[in-house]
Design an enzyme around this catalytic site. Structure first.
Site, PDB file in Angstrom:
ATOM      1  N   PHE A   1      34.750  32.084  30.687  1.00 29.21           N
ATOM      2  CA  PHE A   1      35.907  31.204  30.770  1.00 29.21           C
ATOM      3  C   PHE A   1      35.870  30.405  32.068  1.00 29.21           C
ATOM      4  O   PHE A   1      35.382  30.867  33.097  1.00 29.21           O
ATOM      5  CB  PHE A   1      37.200  32.017  30.730  1.00 29.21           C
TER       6      PHE A   1
ATOM      7  N   PHE B   1      27.791  33.425  29.917  1.00 28.73           N
ATOM      8  CA  PHE B   1      28.720  32.309  30.028  1.00 28.73           C
ATOM      9  C   PHE B   1      30.153  32.843  30.048  1.00 28.73           C
ATOM     10  O   PHE B   1      30.439  33.858  29.421  1.00 28.73           O
ATOM     11  CB  PHE B   1      28.549  31.333  28.857  1.00 28.73           C
TER      12      PHE B   1
ATOM     13  N   HIS C   1      23.940  35.271  25.114  1.00 33.76           N
ATOM     14  CA  HIS C   1      25.290  35.659  25.513  1.00 33.76           C
ATOM     15  C   HIS C   1      26.145  35.985  24.287  1.00 33.76           C
ATOM     16  O   HIS C   1      27.014  36.846  24.359  1.00 33.76           O
ATOM     17  CB  HIS C   1      25.950  34.532  26.315  1.00 33.76           C
TER      18      HIS C   1
ATOM     19  N   LYS D   1      25.156  42.265  22.263  1.00 30.84           N
ATOM     20  CA  LYS D   1      26.599  42.450  22.046  1.00 30.84           C
ATOM     21  C   LYS D   1      26.907  42.827  20.601  1.00 30.84           C
ATOM     22  O   LYS D   1      28.016  43.278  20.303  1.00 30.84           O
ATOM     23  CB  LYS D   1      27.361  41.191  22.449  1.00 30.84           C
TER      24      LYS D   1
ATOM     25  N   HIS E   1      31.618  43.021  23.611  1.00 26.58           N
ATOM     26  CA  HIS E   1      31.544  42.182  24.811  1.00 26.58           C
ATOM     27  C   HIS E   1      31.974  42.990  26.030  1.00 26.58           C
ATOM     28  O   HIS E   1      33.148  43.314  26.199  1.00 26.58           O
ATOM     29  CB  HIS E   1      32.431  40.957  24.640  1.00 26.58           C
TER      30      HIS E   1
ATOM     31  N   CYS F   1      33.104  36.228  32.408  1.00 23.77           N
ATOM     32  CA  CYS F   1      32.078  37.007  31.719  1.00 23.77           C
ATOM     33  C   CYS F   1      30.663  36.728  32.221  1.00 23.77           C
ATOM     34  O   CYS F   1      29.690  37.261  31.672  1.00 23.77           O
ATOM     35  CB  CYS F   1      32.176  36.782  30.221  1.00 23.77           C
TER      36      CYS F   1
END
Length: 406
Positions: A393, A391, A299, A329, A334, A162
């Protein structure tokens, strides 16, 4: 070191398919989230998603080109076309000059799954057709855009979960600074089909507040219950400042800071330390003090862990500072691989029109979020410096700073 500016941008998202409509949605705090029953029929726990209009390409591209375009590539083409148009870059310019392309994209699920279904049923690879290979690779966006627009500079895909879209802009910025490119098309793209997000749904990552879709995305709110998947594409034309001035381009803003880090921990574990390092590097790169930042586009995706760690990081860095904070968001859901790029577009629109978009659905900030300077309402104010966080995974972190060129 050369200065890097943005001279064009394009957007194709659940908030709209042009910058004007998206600007209006941001100002009004209008959500683009809806319910898609097909997801529930397919087996999802949640049918919530960003509702993104499908492009109509028949009159814009020939059939041979369309066959090789994955869904996210279609979105990226529309956004890139807008960006080049705003930058005053036409086909003649592209044919005579070297322009690079770096896009963020971390999946192309639909063509892979559809190919697998054909093979399971027909047991004959000849039935797949010629376009599947070009649709199914993660580099599908770059491959297609470089062909369509005759791009002959740097050409690669950033796959960084992301943070992909944000890192793509950071990479383009570095190449221009170093004098290796004069102009780079950067951005991010995210497919919205239900094939692409089933594994996220399996993790119970999505909100199931399906009775009120527009209130489901609740970054920093105590009662959040998960994120909402969304997508589309965002594109930006990055350019050397002197090069832009020489050709009479209209400058939208300057990219002054790029910071990055990796958490080095659990594959899905956020980190306030990693977030602080990325933001601090961006601030140092831009040569700014904390008080110089007017707005932070967080984020925050509306997950308990992610929002909590980012709130802790923001409080560590910006406690007592004047910067307003919100997560767009809350309106878009997202946008995953495109989010880092689209949120730069959203931030530029706010900077151009002197407002901070609201963190909608923020009714009860949790114990961490109540410590930071969040706004649940649109605020009219001049914005000269904006920090945008992304940010992902695997612990990948990216932070970008844009400034108004005065």
């Amino acid at each position: 070191m050369r200065r890097v500016v943005v001279t064009g941008m394009g957007i194709w998202s659940c908030l709209g398919t042009d910058t004007e409509s998206v600007k209006d949605a941001l100002y009004m705090g209008k959500s683009g989230i809806g319910l898609q029953p097909e997801r529930l029929e397919y087996g999802y726990r949640s049918g919530l998603t960003g509702i993104v209009e499908q492009p109509k390409l028949k009159k814009l591209l020939d059939r041979r080109t369309r066959v090789g375009l994955a869904e996210e590539g279609e979105y990226a083409f529309m956004a890139s076309q807008q960006a080049f148009q705003q930058a005053g870059v036409d086909e003649d310019y592209l044919l005579k000059n070297e322009v690079g392309v770096i896009f963020g994209n971390d999946s192309s699920a639909k063509p892979v799954i559809e190919a697998s279904k054909i093979m399971d049923e027909k047991h004959d690879s000849a039935m797949l057709g010629s376009g599947i290979i070009f649709q199914s690779m993660n580099s599908t966006v770059n491959m297609n855009l470089s062909t369509i627009f005759h791009l002959r500079g740097i050409n690669f895909t950033v796959s960084a979960a992301c943070a992909s879209g944000s890192h793509s802009i950071g990479m383009g910025m570095m190449l221009i600074r170093q004098g290796l490119q004069d102009m780079v098309l950067c951005g991010g793209a995210q497919e919205t089909n239900y094939y692409s997000m089933a594994s996220f749904d399996a993790l119970s990552a999505f909100s199931i507040r399906m009775d009120e879709p527009t209130k489901a995305s609740r970054p920093f709110d105590r009662d959040r219950d998960g994120l909402i998947p969304s997508g589309g594409a965002a594109a930006l034309v990055l350019e050397d400042y002197d090069h832009a001035i020489a050709r009479g381009a209209n400058i939208l803003c300057e990219l002054t800071g790029y910071g990055f880090s990796s958490n080095g921990g659990g594959i899905s574990q956020p980190s306030d330390d990693g977030s602080v390092i990325a933001m601090s590097r961006a601030m140092k790169d831009a040569g700014l003090e904390l008080d110089d930042i007017d707005y932070i586009n967080a984020h925050a995706t509306s997950t308990h862990q992610g929002d909590m760690f980012e709130a802790i990081a923001l409080d560590r860095m910006f406690h007592g500072q004047r910067a307003l904070i919100s997560s767009t968001k809350s309106m878009t859901g997202h946008e995953c691989w495109m989010a880092g790029a689209s949120e730069i577009v959203y931030s530029i629109l706010m900077m151009q029109h002197n407002f901070v978009a609201p963190n909608i659905n923020l009714e009860n900030p949790d114990e961490y979020s109540e410590k930071i300077n969040l706004t649940a309402k649109t605020v009219d104010m001049e914005l000269n410096a904006i920090l945008s966080n992304s940010f992902g995974f695997g612990g990948t972190n990216s932070a970008l700073i844009i400034q108004k060129v005065l």
